[in-house]
Write an enzyme that holds these catalytic residues in place. Structure first.
Site, mmCIF file in Angstrom:
data_model
loop_
_atom_site.group_PDB
_atom_site.id
_atom_site.type_symbol
_atom_site.label_atom_id
_atom_site.label_comp_id
_atom_site.label_asym_id
_atom_site.label_seq_id
_atom_site.Cartn_x
_atom_site.Cartn_y
_atom_site.Cartn_z
ATOM 1 N N GLU A 385 -18.409 -10.636 32.733
ATOM 2 C CA GLU A 385 -19.590 -9.935 32.226
ATOM 3 C C GLU A 385 -19.516 -8.415 32.355
ATOM 4 O O GLU A 385 -20.546 -7.764 32.531
ATOM 5 C CB GLU A 385 -20.859 -10.441 32.908
ATOM 6 C CG GLU A 385 -21.196 -11.882 32.577
ATOM 7 C CD GLU A 385 -22.559 -12.314 33.081
ATOM 8 O OE1 GLU A 385 -23.000 -11.773 34.091
ATOM 9 O OE2 GLU A 385 -23.160 -13.200 32.448
ATOM 10 N N GLU A 457 -20.751 -19.809 29.860
ATOM 11 C CA GLU A 457 -21.882 -20.136 30.753
ATOM 12 C C GLU A 457 -23.140 -20.359 29.925
ATOM 13 O O GLU A 457 -23.303 -19.753 28.863
ATOM 14 C CB GLU A 457 -22.180 -18.980 31.726
ATOM 15 C CG GLU A 457 -21.170 -18.795 32.818
ATOM 16 C CD GLU A 457 -21.532 -17.637 33.753
ATOM 17 O OE1 GLU A 457 -22.731 -17.405 34.013
ATOM 18 O OE2 GLU A 457 -20.601 -16.950 34.195
HETATM 19 C C1 GAL Z 1 -24.104 -15.139 34.969
HETATM 20 C C2 GAL Z 1 -22.982 -14.876 35.958
HETATM 21 C C3 GAL Z 1 -22.836 -15.973 36.979
HETATM 22 C C4 GAL Z 1 -24.169 -16.363 37.510
HETATM 23 C C5 GAL Z 1 -25.008 -16.806 36.373
HETATM 24 C C6 GAL Z 1 -26.335 -17.357 36.778
HETATM 25 O O1 GAL Z 1 -24.563 -13.980 34.407
HETATM 26 O O2 GAL Z 1 -21.782 -14.721 35.278
HETATM 27 O O3 GAL Z 1 -21.985 -15.554 38.011
HETATM 28 O O4 GAL Z 1 -24.741 -15.289 38.162
HETATM 29 O O5 GAL Z 1 -25.236 -15.701 35.523
HETATM 30 O O6 GAL Z 1 -26.950 -17.904 35.674
#
Ligand code: GAL
Length: 813
Positions: A385, A457
């Site tokens: 990110e 994700e």
């Molecule tokens: C993302 C991040 C993860 C975790 C996740 C929680 O932005 O890459 O490490 O924090 O959010 O939803």
């Protein structure tokens, strides 16, 4: 020939919060005896300050270097030290390493005293002000501490095999055909060596000769086309052992075996293909942390996570967010056929030039150390990110492509249409908030429609859910996972998706629920399942799954409206009975998640044909009353949909029913108040057979259900740990989600507990860890609570001999 001696035992340890220790000669008095994997600070389950584990620590150990090591290459190898380490041998600094997630090795042959004890000192700094990844800003996970992976010495001859990369990429023609190509780096002092390669299927005893090649350069490519392999696949992960020998004048100088599989893994513009077959990636993100000890868990617990992902959650892939993880975990992914997306350490922040230099070094180390894992299909070469930084990411991509031309690169970003230097656009798609679609379209995100697209994700912080949250919340959590999986399944040009995340994890103050936990898992920290786990489990076909989103207690729901109750199953249909009266057979096709093979099924009938058969109503009246009462159950009496008004009128005017009668039917058939307890029975039907049954009725007795991941513990390279999962269940094995009661542990014999001896269950679930002490024998773990029968779990500890460390006495024998 090479010899490996593990150095996981016999360390002394001391931790301090300031840089007061003078390395390498700090005061040894008061040091604690420890074994590896080691954590500097055992932590509470939650509500603790992350500064607790941030310290400078000193580790000390003696190594006896036998005389027969002299003149050889003695490599000292650390698989993982969090986070900055300096290593000293006999007071002389031999190396430093600036990454807590990659291994490092150093040839200490020149500094050892042979036939004598040598002193090994390690300084490990786990403070988070270090200037290399992932540090520099906030991080949504704890970074922990200590020498938390194996340490060993590998003694190699003067001439040896430095590195072997057996390329896993297969070619598939008319028949399965794999020209085997290995890139071999040798360390030679003279000309005239020979390389020879053998292969066997893993598990077979005999090797077959592949062929030979002369050593002309430091790096040689061996290519054999007489090699026919069965392909490695997610369903049949066939592995081979490739033995490479280095010879001179017929004498074997060194030999090494690489275990690998062969597959054709390709990301194409329209998705992911494995061995020519399009396969939707359905994965979860995994952090390598556990309660109390953070990262410090041995082989068996690392393997357990891979087993849970594949066998319990039924996913076909895992992303090792946000760093390279244990080889034990990866080995198990190779064995199980679990696809892996692995990436360099980092979280959103990019530092200065020195920091970036280390990130590029991390790409190189990650690829050199992990490229023989067949399961890895994608390298993440961006800081998770982070913003675009073309100059930096050109370097990380170039390093990855140079060291592994067989695998594509990805790099996880949170922004759309960012600069795409990688082969695959990997994006964290958090659009789904319960109302918005499950995912964005590829065209709305990527900067290049010609390149593949993968969702790295989703969910996570969008809907943190605890195992003890109310039923509606846990159900909504599950449905959100189903919504994204369904949406992604409907997009033919999305390669797949990785949910956030496998299990809850301890995190920094800036994240989580204030108790230093991110409740983002489909499992809790002990790896017990939340409702959402059933969404994943029901997508696989290996074992029957039948889970009901509800305990079937109407009072748990606001205004006592059932609202949305769901069935999660991979069966063809589910029969529902109420007090042994058949109500409804729900078909797989009734799921509203049409793109999923096994989507959740809404339970919307609590009456069946009871009004006709038991109340002897005419069909028209029975149908109208049933519609009305089922709608009242779902929406609440005050919110009956308008489309049902004609049916209501017909009941009151046509069939002359009054409100009192309707209420009475509601109470008896939906509210289930009064009289005998209501018993719901659900049967999952597959190929006309009942494959699983679930019974829900008011509980009478609490029982503890205890599951140890293994009971035959083995000390081999270090101590062993068994993970014990505990669930409070009713007579039918249903988890009692609000049983948050204390549980006491007593342990006897050759084991100790990791963590406290009293815990509170959370959401009816909890766990503990049993650790061996280095002696063979029995361990008894007693688990008690005020309300339940005590449970006793027995473990056996076996000590498996491996290469023994030499001492002055054994050497002279
Ligand atoms: C993302 C991040 C993860 C975790 C996740 C929680 O932005 O890459 O490490 O924090 O959010 O939803």
């Amino acid at each position: 020939m090479r010899e490996r001696v593990y150095l996981n035992d016999g360390w002394k340890f001391s931790g301090m919060y300031e840089d007061r220790m003078r390395f390498p000669d700090f005061d040894e008095s008061g040091m604690e005896e420890v074994r590896l994997p080691h954590t500097c600070k055992e932590l509470p389950f939650h509500y603790f300050d992350e500064e607790l584990y941030q310290m400078v620590s000193g580790y000390r150990r003696k190594i006896f270097a036998p005389k027969n090591w002299q003149g050889k290459n003695v490599f000292l190898i650390f698989e993982g030290v969090a986070h900055e380490s300096e290593v000293f041998v006999n007071g002389k600094k031999v190396c430093e390493h600036h990454c807590g997630y990659t291994g490092f090795s150093i040839n200490i042959g020149d500094v050892l005293n042979y036939g004598a004890e040598n002193f090994l000192t390690v300084k490990a700094d786990s403070r988070e002000n270090l200037n290399f990844p992932p540090f520099g800003f906030v991080i949504d996970y704890m970074t922990y501490d200590g020498i938390y992976r194996d340490v060993y010495v590998e003694v190699r001859e003067q001439e040896y095999l430095e590195d072997i990369f057996v390329k896993p990429q297969a070619e598939i023609g008319q028949r399965i055909y794999t020209p085997l190509e290995s890139e071999i780096t040798v360390h030679m002092t003279e000309d005239g060596g020979l390389l020879r390669q053998w292969m066997r299927r893993k598990g077979e005893t005999e090797y077959q000769l592949l062929g030979e090649g002369e050593v002309k350069h430091k790096k040689e490519i061996l290519r054999f086309s007489n090699f026919q392999a069965e392909l490695w696949d997610v369903e049949h992960p066939v592995l081979y052992e490739i033995r490479t020998e280095l010879l001179r004048n017929g004498k074997i100088l060194d030999a090494q075996v690489v275990t690998t599989g062969f597959r054709k893994a390709e990301f194409r513009r329209d998705g992911f293909y494995l061995n020519g077959r399009k396969l939707k990636i359905r994965g979860l993100n995994r952090h390598q942390s556990y309660p109390y000890v953070g990262y410090a868990m041995p082989a068996s617990i690392q393997k357990m996570d891979a087993d849970i992902l594949k066998k319990e959650l039924g996913v076909n892939a895992v992303r090792t967010s946000h760093y390279p993880q244990s080889h034990y975990f990866l080995n198990r992914c190779d064995e199980l056929g679990l696809l892996v997306f692995t990436e360099i350490p980092g979280w959103q922040h990019i530092g200065d030039e020195r920091w970036k230099e280390q990130a590029v070094a991390n790409v190189r180390d990650m690829i050199l150390q992990y490229r023989n894992h067949t399961s890895i299909i994608l390298w993440g070469v961006r800081i998770n990110e982070s913003k675009d930084d073309d100059v930096f990411y050109e370097r990380t991509n170039a390093a990855a492509h140079e060291l592994d031309p067989t695998r594509p690169t990805g790099g996880v970003r949170a922004c759309k249409r960012s600069s795409l230097l990688e082969d695959v656009y990997t994006y964290n798609d958090f659009i789904h908030d319960g109302k918005q679609p499950g995912c964005e379209k590829k065209s709305g995100v990527t900067s290049d429609m010609e390149k593949p697209y993968l969702i790295s994700e989703y969910n996570g912080h969008m809907y943190p859910t605890k195992a003890y949250d109310c039923e509606n919340k846990r159900t909504e959590h599950a449905l959100r996972h189903a919504n994204v999986l369904n949406a992604v399944a409907g997009q033919s040009d999305i390669a797949g998706c990785f949910g956030w995340c496998m299990a809850d994890y301890n995190t920094h103050k800036d994240f989580g629920s204030g108790d230093r936990i991110c409740y983002h898992g489909v499992l809790d920290m002990f790896r017990n399942p939340k409702t959402a786990a059933a969404v994943y489990a029901s997508q696989q076909e290996e074992r029957p799954v039948l889970e009901i989103s509800s305990s079937m207690d109407i009072g748990e729901h606001p205004a006592s409206n059932w609202e949305n109750l769901y069935i999660f199953t991979n069966a063809d249909s589910v029969r529902m009975y109420k007090n042994e009266r058949f109500i409804h057979e729900y078909q797989r096709e009734e799921s509203h998640w049409h793109n999923l093979q096994h989507g959740p099924i809404l339970m919307d009938d609590f009456i069946g044909n009871a009004f006709e058969t038991e109340e002897h109503m005419p069909k028209g009246q029975a149908d109208s009353l049933k519609k009305l009462l089922n709608a009242a159950a779902h929406y609440g009496v005050a919110h009956i949909p308008k489309r049902l008004y004609p049916a209501i009128l017909k009941l009151f005017l046509g069939y002359r029913m009054n409100m009192a009668q309707v209420t009475d039917f509601y109470t008896r058939y939906v509210g289930d108040w009064g009289g005998a307890s209501t018993r719901y029975r659900f049967e999952a039907i597959k190929n006309n057979k009942v494959v699983k049954t679930v019974i829900k009725e008011p509980m009478k007795q609490v029982r503890l259900q205890v599951q140890a991941d293994h009971q035959q513990l083995k000390e081999e390279y270090s101590y062993d740990v068994a993970a014990v999962r505990i669930q409070a269940v009713d007579e039918h094995g249903n988890i009692l989600n609000f049983y948050n009661e204390p549980i006491c542990f007593e342990i006897e014999g050759e084991g100790v507990l990791i963590g406290p001896s009293v815990i509170a269950l959370q959401g009816g679930m909890g766990g503990t860890y049993v650790k061996t002490k280095g002696l063979p024998g029995k361990i008894l773990l007693k688990i008690k609570s005020a309300q339940t029968e005590p449970i006793c779990v027995e473990f056996m500890v076996e000590i498996k001999e491996n290469t023994k460390e030499c001492s002055a006495e054994t050497e002279s024998v």
